[in-house]
Design a protein around this motif. Structure first.
Motif, PDB file in Angstrom:
ATOM      1  N   ILE A 137      28.793  37.279  34.052  1.00  0.00           N
ATOM      2  CA  ILE A 137      29.611  36.923  35.210  1.00  0.00           C
ATOM      3  C   ILE A 137      29.956  38.193  35.985  1.00  0.00           C
ATOM      4  O   ILE A 137      30.183  39.253  35.383  1.00  0.00           O
ATOM      5  CB  ILE A 137      30.874  36.155  34.735  1.00  0.00           C
ATOM      6  N   SER A 138      29.996  38.096  37.315  1.00  0.00           N
ATOM      7  CA  SER A 138      30.314  39.281  38.113  1.00  0.00           C
ATOM      8  C   SER A 138      31.806  39.597  37.998  1.00  0.00           C
ATOM      9  O   SER A 138      32.617  38.711  37.691  1.00  0.00           O
ATOM     10  CB  SER A 138      29.968  39.034  39.580  1.00  0.00           C
ATOM     11  N   GLN A 139      32.128  40.863  38.287  1.00  0.00           N
ATOM     12  CA  GLN A 139      33.522  41.273  38.159  1.00  0.00           C
ATOM     13  C   GLN A 139      34.420  40.488  39.118  1.00  0.00           C
ATOM     14  O   GLN A 139      35.501  40.034  38.760  1.00  0.00           O
ATOM     15  CB  GLN A 139      33.650  42.782  38.421  1.00  0.00           C
ATOM     16  N   ARG A 140      33.924  40.259  40.377  1.00  0.00           N
ATOM     17  CA  ARG A 140      34.814  39.582  41.328  1.00  0.00           C
ATOM     18  C   ARG A 140      35.025  38.109  40.952  1.00  0.00           C
ATOM     19  O   ARG A 140      36.105  37.573  41.150  1.00  0.00           O
ATOM     20  CB  ARG A 140      34.316  39.728  42.769  1.00  0.00           C
ATOM     21  N   ALA A 141      34.009  37.480  40.373  1.00  0.00           N
ATOM     22  CA  ALA A 141      34.203  36.099  39.923  1.00  0.00           C
ATOM     23  C   ALA A 141      35.176  36.078  38.739  1.00  0.00           C
ATOM     24  O   ALA A 141      36.074  35.239  38.653  1.00  0.00           O
ATOM     25  CB  ALA A 141      32.880  35.476  39.521  1.00  0.00           C
ATOM     26  N   MET A 142      34.987  37.055  37.856  1.00  0.00           N
ATOM     27  CA  MET A 142      35.893  37.156  36.705  1.00  0.00           C
ATOM     28  C   MET A 142      37.344  37.329  37.163  1.00  0.00           C
ATOM     29  O   MET A 142      38.258  36.703  36.625  1.00  0.00           O
ATOM     30  CB  MET A 142      35.460  38.348  35.842  1.00  0.00           C
ATOM     31  N   ASN A 143      37.548  38.184  38.196  1.00  0.00           N
ATOM     32  CA  ASN A 143      38.912  38.406  38.689  1.00  0.00           C
ATOM     33  C   ASN A 143      39.567  37.100  39.122  1.00  0.00           C
ATOM     34  O   ASN A 143      40.736  36.852  38.810  1.00  0.00           O
ATOM     35  CB  ASN A 143      38.911  39.387  39.859  1.00  0.00           C
ATOM     36  N   LEU A 144      38.788  36.276  39.842  1.00  0.00           N
ATOM     37  CA  LEU A 144      39.362  35.010  40.308  1.00  0.00           C
ATOM     38  C   LEU A 144      39.694  34.094  39.123  1.00  0.00           C
ATOM     39  O   LEU A 144      40.732  33.433  39.110  1.00  0.00           O
ATOM     40  CB  LEU A 144      38.407  34.298  41.263  1.00  0.00           C
ATOM     41  N   LEU A 145      38.815  34.087  38.123  1.00  0.00           N
ATOM     42  CA  LEU A 145      39.079  33.242  36.952  1.00  0.00           C
ATOM     43  C   LEU A 145      40.305  33.733  36.178  1.00  0.00           C
ATOM     44  O   LEU A 145      41.033  32.953  35.572  1.00  0.00           O
ATOM     45  CB  LEU A 145      37.863  33.196  36.028  1.00  0.00           C
ATOM     46  N   MET A 146      40.521  35.058  36.244  1.00  0.00           N
ATOM     47  CA  MET A 146      41.693  35.611  35.553  1.00  0.00           C
ATOM     48  C   MET A 146      42.989  35.248  36.292  1.00  0.00           C
ATOM     49  O   MET A 146      44.038  35.098  35.682  1.00  0.00           O
ATOM     50  CB  MET A 146      41.600  37.136  35.469  1.00  0.00           C
ATOM     51  N   ASP A 147      42.894  35.156  37.621  1.00  0.00           N
ATOM     52  CA  ASP A 147      44.097  34.878  38.414  1.00  0.00           C
ATOM     53  C   ASP A 147      44.496  33.407  38.395  1.00  0.00           C
ATOM     54  O   ASP A 147      45.644  33.065  38.658  1.00  0.00           O
ATOM     55  CB  ASP A 147      43.875  35.281  39.887  1.00  0.00           C
ATOM     56  N   TYR A 148      43.537  32.562  38.097  1.00  0.00           N
ATOM     57  CA  TYR A 148      43.775  31.115  38.186  1.00  0.00           C
ATOM     58  C   TYR A 148      44.821  30.676  37.152  1.00  0.00           C
ATOM     59  O   TYR A 148      45.019  31.319  36.125  1.00  0.00           O
ATOM     60  CB  TYR A 148      42.442  30.388  37.957  1.00  0.00           C
ATOM     61  N   GLU A 149      45.500  29.567  37.428  1.00  0.00           N
ATOM     62  CA  GLU A 149      46.631  29.189  36.552  1.00  0.00           C
ATOM     63  C   GLU A 149      46.224  28.419  35.285  1.00  0.00           C
ATOM     64  O   GLU A 149      46.949  28.371  34.319  1.00  0.00           O
ATOM     65  CB  GLU A 149      47.642  28.348  37.347  1.00  0.00           C
ATOM     66  N   TRP A 150      45.053  27.758  35.284  1.00  0.00           N
ATOM     67  CA  TRP A 150      44.533  27.040  34.113  1.00  0.00           C
ATOM     68  C   TRP A 150      45.548  26.084  33.486  1.00  0.00           C
ATOM     69  O   TRP A 150      45.889  26.212  32.317  1.00  0.00           O
ATOM     70  CB  TRP A 150      44.018  28.016  33.050  1.00  0.00           C
ATOM     71  N   SER A 151      46.003  25.145  34.288  1.00  0.00           N
ATOM     72  CA  SER A 151      46.991  24.201  33.731  1.00  0.00           C
ATOM     73  C   SER A 151      46.358  23.342  32.635  1.00  0.00           C
ATOM     74  O   SER A 151      47.049  22.815  31.776  1.00  0.00           O
ATOM     75  CB  SER A 151      47.564  23.321  34.842  1.00  0.00           C
ATOM     76  N   GLY A 152      45.033  23.206  32.641  1.00  0.00           N
ATOM     77  CA  GLY A 152      44.358  22.470  31.555  1.00  0.00           C
ATOM     78  C   GLY A 152      43.918  23.393  30.425  1.00  0.00           C
ATOM     79  O   GLY A 152      43.177  22.978  29.531  1.00  0.00           O
ATOM     80  N   ASN A 153      44.350  24.649  30.492  1.00  0.00           N
ATOM     81  CA  ASN A 153      44.134  25.626  29.432  1.00  0.00           C
ATOM     82  C   ASN A 153      42.663  25.817  29.049  1.00  0.00           C
ATOM     83  O   ASN A 153      41.795  25.722  29.902  1.00  0.00           O
ATOM     84  CB  ASN A 153      45.021  25.294  28.233  1.00  0.00           C
ATOM     85  N   VAL A 154      42.414  26.080  27.750  1.00  0.00           N
ATOM     86  CA  VAL A 154      41.046  26.448  27.355  1.00  0.00           C
ATOM     87  C   VAL A 154      40.052  25.323  27.651  1.00  0.00           C
ATOM     88  O   VAL A 154      38.919  25.569  28.028  1.00  0.00           O
ATOM     89  CB  VAL A 154      40.995  26.842  25.865  1.00  0.00           C
TER      90      VAL A 154
END
Ligand SMILES: Nc1ncnc2c1ncn2[C@@H]1O[C@H](COP(=O)(O)OP(=O)(O)OP(=O)(O)O)[C@@H](O)[C@H]1O
Ligand SMILES: [Mg+2]
Length: 464
Positions: free
Chosen positions: A355-372
């Protein structure tokens, strides 16, 4: 080194053999023989006498006659396997009891020896039985040590919170105590319940799951405890409940907060006394079961509101595992993403590299209310829809690429002194960044030193 020391200890410890035989002459001669070979021995003249000894002492092996008064060899075998399934049992058959001996083997006896007892044969069978047991125990030990070294199998987590949970699991898995796992939906409660069972001495015994929320109040009791034929309309045959199916293993009560109060009291009895009756039955059934319960709501709250029995709560909550939501352990996200990429590469025979770093950054920022679970589904659908070489921005679903943390607002009355406004803004920004001064400085467009300076005079008005 470790294995060697386990072996040494095993050979140093004397093995204890419980001999159960109603003919005192035969019993005594077996005992003497085993004693000469260096074993500790216990002697009982029937199953009824043997059981309390078996419960109190550490017995490594049982040798039992088949035909005895009070409690015969088959009943004793069943009881031993129920109490401690890893204990091997050797049965003695006399003329005319061969059929029973065969039945005993089917029920899990290690082997049978025939009367009259041949000293060489009995020594050999005893040695083989103890050897098998040692191997089984060592294998289990070795396997779990290897797993421990890296992580719990297939459970990813490097954050401090998760590592603490893994340590707790290693520690409590071997005991029979109940475990309550609490966490938001998709945080891995079921995964953890599995891990506890498969790390426990019950690993090779049944692991049965009940999803309490999916069962209506009318059928939950028959589902849990079973029912007798004709106990209600529709009960055309008698049926085992989940408790009987789980015996002598582990029962996983998922969404335990949904158990209705009338059933809670019956559950409490099983937890306290290990017994219950089938619906419409009057025979008391005894079970030996470890309970793991899970809930995505705070059960203490349910106790306060009177919908969940307090005594049951304490029984279930002997060990408490609180799984943090993914947004509180963002450092796990990259590891989880890589794990899921590998997993779905295998499943769909793909070769997604990463995964690219910028895509990873967005996934890290997301709230993930449905968790894993939500993260796992996201990676799966990206792979299936795009099968990209490397996951990048265009592959992310809109709810993630367009996600922005909701702007937080402070309201200030017109006419508030400027220095008050500045102070409030600084405090709230620091709150929003969870005390991260560098990030707060970035947001406010000032440098960190200014923040420090302003904070030093925090309780006084800021200098103009
Ligand atoms: N730490 C983890 N490492 C790898 N996979 C995980 C992890 N945690 C959860 N998962 C995966 O996420 C999914 C959801 O996990 P699980 O079913 O255990 O969650 P849950 O807490 O029981 O959810 P619910 O409350 O909705 O029943 C599963 O596919 C599981 O394999
Ligand atoms: Mg679940």
């Amino acid at each position: 080194m470790r294995i060697a020391s386990v072996l040494e200890q095993e050979t140093m410890d004397k093995k204890t053999i419980l001999v159960v035989e109603d003919d005192p002459n035969v019993g005594e001669s077996i005992r003497l023989l085993l004693k000469k070979r260096g074993y500790e021995t216990l002697l009982a003249s029937n199953g009824k006498e043997a059981l309390p000894l078996f419960r109190q002492e550490t017995v490594d092996l049982v040798i039992t006659d088949l035909v005895m008064p009070k409690m015969d060899g088959i009943e004793l075998l069943e009881e031993v396997k129920r109490l401690r399934p890893e204990t091997e049992v050797i049965v003695i058959s006399a003329q005319g009891t061969i059929e029973k001996a065969v039945q005993a083997i089917k029920l899990g006896a290690f082997d049978f020896i025939e009367k009259p007892i041949n000293p060489r044969v009995i020594s050999l069978v005893v040695e083989r039985a103890l050897e098998k047991q040692t191997l089984v125990l060592q294998n289990r030990d070795l396997r779990s040590k290897l797993e421990d070294k890296f992580h719990l199998k297939n459970i990813i987590g490097r954050s401090e919170k998760m590592v603490k949970i893994f340590e707790l699991i290693q520690h409590i898995a071997p005991y029979d105590s109940s475990v309550l796992i609490v966490g938001e939906s998709g945080t891995g409660k079921e995964l953890i319940a599995n891990a506890i069972h498969y790390k426990s001495p019950r690993a090779s015994l049944p692991f049965v799951k009940v999803s309490c929320a999916s069962l209506s109040e009318g059928i939950i009791e028959s589902e849990l405890f079973g029912h007798e034929r004709g106990s209600f309309t529709g009960a055309i045959a008698s049926r085992k409940g989940r408790f009987e199916m789980a015996h002598p293993g582990t029962l996983f009560l998922d969404e335990v907060e949904d158990i209705p109060p009338s059933t809670q009291i019956k559950l409490l009895r099983v937890l306290q006394e290990g017994e219950f009756e089938r619906v419409g039955g009057n025979k008391t059934i005894q079970v030996n079961i470890r309970i793991i319960a899970a809930s995505n709501r705070d059960l203490q709250e349910a106790v306060k509101n009177g919908v969940f029995r307090e005594d049951l709560y304490y029984r279930l909550n002997v060990v408490n595992i609180k799984l943090p939501p993914l947004r509180e352990r963002k450092e796990d996200i990259p590891f989880l993403i890589n794990f899921f990429i590998d997993k779905f590469n295998q499943k769909y025979k793909m070769k997604v590299k990463g995964i690219s770093q910028r895509a990873m950054n967005l996934l890290m920022d997301y709230e993930w209310s449905g968790n894993v679970r939500e993260l796992e589904n996201t990676i799966e659908s990206i792979l299936v829809i795009h099968s990209p070489e490397v996951i990048d921005l265009p592959h992310l679903p809109p709810e993630i690429s367009e996600y922005r943390e909701k702007p937080e607002v402070i309201s200030i009355k017109i006419g508030t002194r400027l220095e008050e406004v500045e102070k409030e803004l600084l405090i709230q920004t620091l709150k929003a960044t969870k005390g991260n001064k560098r990030r707060a400085a970035e947001l406010l467009g000032i440098n960190v030193r200014t923040i420090h300076r302003k904070m030093e005079g925090k309780d006084e008005p800021f200098p103009a």
